[in-house]
Design a protein around this motif. Structure first.
Motif, PDB file in Angstrom:
ATOM      1  N   VAL A 109      -0.435 -13.669 -11.895  1.00 24.42           N
ATOM      2  CA  VAL A 109      -0.604 -14.718 -12.903  1.00 24.42           C
ATOM      3  C   VAL A 109      -1.523 -15.832 -12.413  1.00 24.42           C
ATOM      4  N   LYS A 110      -1.402 -16.226 -11.136  1.00 27.72           N
ATOM      5  CA  LYS A 110      -2.153 -17.382 -10.635  1.00 27.72           C
ATOM      6  C   LYS A 110      -3.568 -17.032 -10.185  1.00 27.72           C
ATOM      7  N   SER A 111      -3.929 -15.759 -10.201  1.00 22.72           N
ATOM      8  CA  SER A 111      -5.268 -15.351  -9.775  1.00 22.72           C
ATOM      9  C   SER A 111      -6.106 -14.978 -10.988  1.00 22.72           C
ATOM     10  N   SER A 112      -7.410 -14.887 -10.773  1.00 19.98           N
ATOM     11  CA  SER A 112      -8.333 -14.618 -11.873  1.00 19.98           C
ATOM     12  C   SER A 112      -8.469 -13.117 -12.089  1.00 19.98           C
ATOM     13  N   TYR A 138     -13.425   9.522   4.315  1.00 20.80           N
ATOM     14  CA  TYR A 138     -12.906   8.552   3.349  1.00 20.80           C
ATOM     15  C   TYR A 138     -11.410   8.390   3.567  1.00 20.80           C
ATOM     16  N   ASP A 139     -10.953   7.171   3.462  1.00 18.38           N
ATOM     17  CA  ASP A 139      -9.514   6.948   3.607  1.00 18.38           C
ATOM     18  C   ASP A 139      -9.152   5.601   2.997  1.00 18.38           C
ATOM     19  N   TYR A 140      -7.872   5.442   2.701  1.00 16.82           N
ATOM     20  CA  TYR A 140      -7.380   4.165   2.192  1.00 16.82           C
ATOM     21  C   TYR A 140      -7.188   3.195   3.347  1.00 16.82           C
ATOM     22  N   TYR A 141      -7.502   1.940   3.113  1.00 12.71           N
ATOM     23  CA  TYR A 141      -7.447   0.940   4.182  1.00 12.71           C
ATOM     24  C   TYR A 141      -6.014   0.734   4.666  1.00 12.71           C
ATOM     25  N   LYS A 142      -5.896   0.346   5.930  1.00 10.30           N
ATOM     26  CA  LYS A 142      -4.595   0.253   6.589  1.00 10.30           C
ATOM     27  C   LYS A 142      -4.073  -1.187   6.599  1.00 10.30           C
ATOM     28  N   SER A 143      -2.755  -1.277   6.598  1.00 14.83           N
ATOM     29  CA  SER A 143      -2.089  -2.586   6.622  1.00 14.83           C
ATOM     30  C   SER A 143      -2.267  -3.245   7.986  1.00 14.83           C
ATOM     31  N   PRO A 144      -2.171  -4.557   8.067  1.00 14.77           N
ATOM     32  CA  PRO A 144      -2.520  -5.267   9.303  1.00 14.77           C
ATOM     33  C   PRO A 144      -1.562  -5.060  10.467  1.00 14.77           C
ATOM     34  N   SER A 145      -0.274  -4.797  10.217  1.00 13.16           N
ATOM     35  CA  SER A 145       0.686  -4.720  11.326  1.00 13.16           C
ATOM     36  C   SER A 145       1.152  -3.315  11.643  1.00 13.16           C
ATOM     37  N   THR A 146       1.438  -2.500  10.628  1.00  6.68           N
ATOM     38  CA  THR A 146       2.071  -1.199  10.877  1.00  6.68           C
ATOM     39  C   THR A 146       1.161  -0.007  10.605  1.00  6.68           C
ATOM     40  N   ASN A 147      -0.083  -0.284  10.206  1.00  3.79           N
ATOM     41  CA  ASN A 147      -1.071   0.785  10.004  1.00  3.79           C
ATOM     42  C   ASN A 147      -0.697   1.744   8.871  1.00  3.79           C
ATOM     43  N   HIS A 148       0.129   1.273   7.942  1.00  6.68           N
ATOM     44  CA  HIS A 148       0.363   2.015   6.709  1.00  6.68           C
ATOM     45  C   HIS A 148      -0.737   1.649   5.706  1.00  6.68           C
ATOM     46  N   THR A 149      -0.602   2.106   4.480  1.00  4.58           N
ATOM     47  CA  THR A 149      -1.625   1.797   3.469  1.00  4.58           C
ATOM     48  C   THR A 149      -1.548   0.326   3.077  1.00  4.58           C
ATOM     49  N   GLU A 150      -2.693  -0.346   3.125  1.00  4.18           N
ATOM     50  CA  GLU A 150      -2.774  -1.760   2.752  1.00  4.18           C
ATOM     51  C   GLU A 150      -2.589  -1.927   1.242  1.00  4.18           C
ATOM     52  N   VAL A 151      -1.834  -2.930   0.854  1.00  4.08           N
ATOM     53  CA  VAL A 151      -1.668  -3.319  -0.552  1.00  4.08           C
ATOM     54  C   VAL A 151      -2.355  -4.667  -0.729  1.00  4.08           C
ATOM     55  N   SER A 152      -3.231  -4.750  -1.716  1.00  5.91           N
ATOM     56  CA  SER A 152      -3.980  -5.994  -1.922  1.00  5.91           C
ATOM     57  C   SER A 152      -3.981  -6.378  -3.394  1.00  5.91           C
ATOM     58  N   CYS A 153      -4.651  -7.476  -3.667  1.00  7.80           N
ATOM     59  CA  CYS A 153      -4.728  -8.001  -5.035  1.00  7.80           C
ATOM     60  C   CYS A 153      -6.199  -8.191  -5.380  1.00  7.80           C
ATOM     61  N   ASN A 154      -6.688  -7.424  -6.365  1.00  9.36           N
ATOM     62  CA  ASN A 154      -8.107  -7.478  -6.667  1.00  9.36           C
ATOM     63  C   ASN A 154      -8.353  -6.845  -8.030  1.00  9.36           C
ATOM     64  N   GLY A 209      15.361 -10.298   0.331  1.00 10.87           N
ATOM     65  CA  GLY A 209      15.552 -11.358  -0.657  1.00 10.87           C
ATOM     66  C   GLY A 209      14.306 -12.168  -0.945  1.00 10.87           C
ATOM     67  N   LYS A 210      13.135 -11.688  -0.518  1.00  8.79           N
ATOM     68  CA  LYS A 210      11.890 -12.423  -0.740  1.00  8.79           C
ATOM     69  C   LYS A 210      11.066 -11.768  -1.852  1.00  8.79           C
ATOM     70  N   TYR A 211      10.259 -12.585  -2.518  1.00  7.58           N
ATOM     71  CA  TYR A 211       9.536 -12.137  -3.703  1.00  7.58           C
ATOM     72  C   TYR A 211       8.112 -11.695  -3.376  1.00  7.58           C
ATOM     73  N   LEU A 212       7.691 -10.624  -4.053  1.00  5.19           N
ATOM     74  CA  LEU A 212       6.324 -10.120  -3.938  1.00  5.19           C
ATOM     75  C   LEU A 212       5.354 -11.215  -4.388  1.00  5.19           C
ATOM     76  N   SER A 213       4.402 -11.552  -3.519  1.00  8.49           N
ATOM     77  CA  SER A 213       3.564 -12.725  -3.767  1.00  8.49           C
ATOM     78  C   SER A 213       2.114 -12.459  -3.394  1.00  8.49           C
ATOM     79  N   SER A 214       1.255 -13.349  -3.879  1.00  7.38           N
ATOM     80  CA  SER A 214      -0.143 -13.378  -3.484  1.00  7.38           C
ATOM     81  C   SER A 214      -0.645 -14.802  -3.698  1.00  7.38           C
ATOM     82  N   VAL A 215      -1.732 -15.148  -3.015  1.00  5.81           N
ATOM     83  CA  VAL A 215      -2.323 -16.487  -3.163  1.00  5.81           C
ATOM     84  C   VAL A 215      -3.815 -16.309  -3.385  1.00  5.81           C
ATOM     85  N   GLU A 216      -4.315 -16.938  -4.417  1.00  2.50           N
ATOM     86  CA  GLU A 216      -5.729 -16.805  -4.767  1.00  2.50           C
ATOM     87  C   GLU A 216      -6.622 -17.124  -3.566  1.00  2.50           C
ATOM     88  N   ASN A 217      -7.497 -16.152  -3.248  1.00  2.00           N
ATOM     89  CA  ASN A 217      -8.545 -16.301  -2.232  1.00  2.00           C
ATOM     90  C   ASN A 217      -8.035 -16.435  -0.796  1.00  2.00           C
TER      91      ASN A 217
END
Length: 365
Positions: free
Chosen positions: A230-233, A248-264, A176-184
């Protein structure tokens, strides 16, 4: 209230009905013949009435045979031809539009259902959605009431469509939580890019995304989308790969070592922010993406371990779960991509926050 006069700017049937109702309410002592004589005196002097009119039916027929009624009907038909439906998202009023449409059909004596369909269709915006849905839903309509009901169904569904550059929120169905990000606010591992997580139980500014694709509407069959925070540049939801000294490989997520998802936003082949979506419940869905659809989001890993482009790379799905990770003194619910079996943690409810308003010029391109 004054007695309504007849000057050729109202349908004779409507005027006679109004006169009869008014006179019955005004004075019950009048006979029907008295009502007729009063009505005849209310006809404009420019309209010639022959002698021998001894019933309302004859008066009605006389008024319809006058040239003023021909002009009245033709005028209303021309108004029908130029009628334009404006969706409520662009400031229109569907209730007033339908009322006006029905009135014009009545005044022009357009009673054939196929003619009514044709005029209604011509009033619609130049949109593939309206054209396609109108013909599909109107094919077997046999009455004006059915026609209007189906039109309202189309309008309601149109108001839920996810259009290019609309603002949306993505709720993780299981938590029930929303996909989010915070600038910087950045990962302390992996790419070090702006982090992505699932947090608020209600949409807030950090959970708003502008959805982008290359046409007005997104279909389930062949649409790639980008999600701009929306809130990021000028930053987008995506995945990134790099070289660790061995491969070469895709970067890993911090807790479960899956593929990291980021905002950039990085304009080179190392960054991928092009997503596909499918309906989590309906296979081979041919419909348009709309608010409250439950979807799976996927992205393709297009670079292999040698650093070469691979168009048949691994497809992974966006997932969240109750697993947390920490940045400084704050904890966040992890969002990752994976290639495991799909389940409830991979379901996202897309919610329309603000529908983008397309100009007529854009729709014609």
């Amino acid at each position: 209230m004054d007695l309504p006069k007849y000057n050729g700017n109202i349908h004779p049937d409507e005027w006679i009905n109004d006169i009869q109702k008014y006179l019955k309410l005004r004075n019950n002592n009048y006979t029907s013949n008295d009502h007729l004589e009063i009505a005849k005196t209310l006809v404009d002097t420019n309209i010639s009435l022959p002698t021998g009119i001894d019933s309302f039916e004859k008066l009605r027929n006389t008024l319809k045979e006058d040239i003023s009624f021909t002009i009245f009907k033709n005028t209303n038909e021309r108004k029908l031809q130029s009628l334009n439906y404006i969706p409520e998202s662009r400031g229109g009023d569907t209730s007033k539009f339908i009322s006006n449409f029905l009135k014009l059909c009545y005044n022009a004596e357009i009673n054939d259902i196929e003619e009514q369909k044709n005029y209604l269709f011509k009033s619609l915006p130049m949109s593939c959605y309206f054209s396609r849905e109108f013909y599909k839903k109107m094919e077997n309509m046999n009455s004006i009431n059915e026609l209007i009901k189906k039109f309202e169904d189309i309008v309601v569904e149109e108001s839920r469509l996810i259009k290019n550059e609309s603002i949306v929120a993505l709720k993780h169905v299981t938590t029930g939580k929303y996909l989010s990000s915070v600038e910087n606010v950045r990962y302390t591992s992996g790419t070090g890019f702006q982090l992505v997580f699932a947090e608020s139980p209600v949409p807030d500014p950090n959970s708003l995304w502008k959805i982008k694709f290359d046409k007005e509407l997104a279909t389930y069959t062949n649409t790639s989308i980008k999600l701009q925070h929306v809130k990021s540049s000028n930053k987008f939801l995506g995945i990134f790969y790099g070289y660790d000294g061995i491969k070469y490989d895709y970067y890993k997520s911090p807790s479960t070592n899956h593929t990291e998802v980021s905002c950039n936003f990085i304009n080179n082949g190392s960054w991928n922010d092009s997503w596909k979506f499918n309906h989590s419940k309906l296979e081979n869905n041919q419909r348009y993406l709309k608010s409250n659809d439950i979807i799976n989001l996927s992205i393709k890993k297009t670079i292999d371990y040698r650093g070469n482009f691979n168009q048949n790379g691994q497809v992974e799905f966006l997932r969240s779960h109750d697993i947390q990770f920490a940045v400084d003194n704050d904890t966040f619910q992890e969002v990752i991509c994976h290639n495991e079996r799909l389940g409830g943690n991979d379901e996202w409810c897309i919610e329309l926050i603000k529908q983008h308003i397309w100009s007529i010029d854009a729709l014609q391109q």
